[in-house]
Design a protein around this motif. Structure first.
Motif, PDB file in Angstrom:
ATOM      1  N   UNK A  68      -1.910  -5.422  14.502  1.00 39.23           N
ATOM      2  CA  UNK A  68      -1.738  -6.669  13.817  1.00 39.23           C
ATOM      3  C   UNK A  68      -1.936  -6.295  12.173  1.00 39.23           C
ATOM      4  N   UNK A  69      -1.850  -5.103  11.872  1.00 37.59           N
ATOM      5  CA  UNK A  69      -2.021  -5.032  10.388  1.00 37.59           C
ATOM      6  C   UNK A  69      -0.649  -5.680   9.782  1.00 37.59           C
ATOM      7  N   UNK A  70      -0.516  -6.107   8.467  1.00 41.55           N
ATOM      8  CA  UNK A  70       0.402  -6.742   7.804  1.00 41.55           C
ATOM      9  C   UNK A  70       0.957  -5.650   6.914  1.00 41.55           C
ATOM     10  N   UNK A  71       2.317  -5.434   7.274  1.00 37.12           N
ATOM     11  CA  UNK A  71       3.110  -4.513   6.483  1.00 37.12           C
ATOM     12  C   UNK A  71       4.248  -5.055   5.712  1.00 37.12           C
ATOM     13  N   UNK A  72       4.401  -4.989   4.537  1.00 33.70           N
ATOM     14  CA  UNK A  72       5.188  -5.635   3.694  1.00 33.70           C
ATOM     15  C   UNK A  72       5.358  -4.822   2.574  1.00 33.70           C
ATOM     16  N   UNK A  73       6.686  -4.008   2.367  1.00 32.69           N
ATOM     17  CA  UNK A  73       6.637  -3.041   1.158  1.00 32.69           C
ATOM     18  C   UNK A  73       5.464  -1.928   1.339  1.00 32.69           C
ATOM     19  N   UNK A 128       0.710  -1.410  -0.154  1.00 33.39           N
ATOM     20  CA  UNK A 128      -0.018  -0.067  -0.113  1.00 33.39           C
ATOM     21  C   UNK A 128       0.857   1.249   0.126  1.00 33.39           C
ATOM     22  N   UNK A 129       0.354   2.411  -0.539  1.00 32.08           N
ATOM     23  CA  UNK A 129       1.128   3.492  -0.618  1.00 32.08           C
ATOM     24  C   UNK A 129       0.354   4.753   0.030  1.00 32.08           C
ATOM     25  N   UNK A 130       1.048   5.209   1.116  1.00 30.87           N
ATOM     26  CA  UNK A 130       0.579   6.423   1.702  1.00 30.87           C
ATOM     27  C   UNK A 130       1.238   7.732   1.710  1.00 30.87           C
ATOM     28  N   UNK A 131       1.932   7.690   0.595  1.00 27.76           N
ATOM     29  CA  UNK A 131       2.672   9.150   0.506  1.00 27.76           C
ATOM     30  C   UNK A 131       1.618  10.449   0.187  1.00 27.76           C
ATOM     31  N   UNK A 132       2.313  11.473   0.359  1.00 28.00           N
ATOM     32  CA  UNK A 132       1.588  12.558   0.128  1.00 28.00           C
ATOM     33  C   UNK A 132       0.283  12.803   1.176  1.00 28.00           C
ATOM     34  N   UNK A 133       0.623  12.120   2.357  1.00 24.39           N
ATOM     35  CA  UNK A 133      -0.648  12.480   3.386  1.00 24.39           C
ATOM     36  C   UNK A 133      -0.040  13.172   4.442  1.00 24.39           C
ATOM     37  N   UNK A 159       5.264   4.522   3.277  1.00 20.57           N
ATOM     38  CA  UNK A 159       4.617   5.682   4.309  1.00 20.57           C
ATOM     39  C   UNK A 159       4.582   7.029   3.903  1.00 20.57           C
ATOM     40  N   UNK A 160       4.287   7.882   4.528  1.00 19.20           N
ATOM     41  CA  UNK A 160       3.935   9.447   4.168  1.00 19.20           C
ATOM     42  C   UNK A 160       5.233  10.065   3.817  1.00 19.20           C
ATOM     43  N   UNK A 161       6.258   9.661   4.805  1.00 18.49           N
ATOM     44  CA  UNK A 161       7.399  10.301   4.326  1.00 18.49           C
ATOM     45  C   UNK A 161       8.333   9.636   3.232  1.00 18.49           C
ATOM     46  N   UNK A 162       7.781   8.620   2.672  1.00 20.35           N
ATOM     47  CA  UNK A 162       8.467   7.816   1.447  1.00 20.35           C
ATOM     48  C   UNK A 162       9.190   6.608   2.176  1.00 20.35           C
ATOM     49  N   UNK A 163       9.264   6.287   3.348  1.00 20.26           N
ATOM     50  CA  UNK A 163      10.254   4.982   3.977  1.00 20.26           C
ATOM     51  C   UNK A 163       9.309   3.869   3.816  1.00 20.26           C
ATOM     52  N   UNK A 164       9.901   2.789   3.247  1.00 17.34           N
ATOM     53  CA  UNK A 164       9.310   1.575   2.970  1.00 17.34           C
ATOM     54  C   UNK A 164       9.310   0.536   4.285  1.00 17.34           C
ATOM     55  N   UNK A 165       8.131   0.272   4.919  1.00 22.89           N
ATOM     56  CA  UNK A 165       8.092  -0.728   5.964  1.00 22.89           C
ATOM     57  C   UNK A 165       8.082  -2.138   5.341  1.00 22.89           C
TER      58      UNK A 165
END
Length: 139
Positions: free
Chosen positions: A121-126, A104-109, A129-135
């Motif tokens: 418990x959310x699954x985060x892979x690739x 999922x992509x959350x940039x520009x938030x 986030x808003x700052x452009x970092x990838x979790x």
């Protein structure tokens, strides 16, 4: 014989209509503020919609375009948001508990639009986030 079979295949393929995972009835439910738990909205274009305070728990939103969507206080618990585009969305108070946010992509938030989100418990892979970092926590 091979040529004839090939031509039949091509004719069938050319006349087949592409299938969409989402149904306009479900989009209408969202527009009418009825929520849509467990709906299949994979690949849907929801950009710019106001989904605030709606229940989309368990919904399939994989590959959905949700750019600029208002999600204030919405429920996406257990939802599939694989590769969903949430650029510029308002996520304040949104419940993503148990959701699949892979890719999922959350940039520009804006920072103010991520207050009180629930990622338990959310699954985060690739997940970007808003700052452009990838979790890559759950890869």
């Amino acid at each position: 014989m091979r040529i004839r079979s090939f031509l039949v295949f091509v004719a069938l393929f050319a006349t087949a209509s592409p299938s969409m995972a989402w149904d306009q009835v479900d989009i209408d439910r969202l527009n009418n503020r009825e929520g849509c738990p467990d709906c299949d909205l994979a690949g849907a274009n929801l950009s710019g919609m106001d989904l605030s305070s709606q229940d989309l728990s368990g919904a399939n939103l994989s590959n959905a375009n949700m750019t600029g969507v208002g999600l204030f206080n919405s429920n996406f618990s257990g939802a599939n948001l694989f590769n969903a585009n949430l650029r510029s969305a308002n996520l304040t108070g949104t419940n993503f508990s148990g959701a699949d946010l892979t890719g999922a992509i959350f940039t520009d938030v804006h920072e103010l639009n991520i207050e009180n989100i629930n990622l338990t418990n959310a699954k985060m892979c690739s997940t970007t986030w808003i700052d452009g970092t990838v979790d890559n926590t759950d890869c």
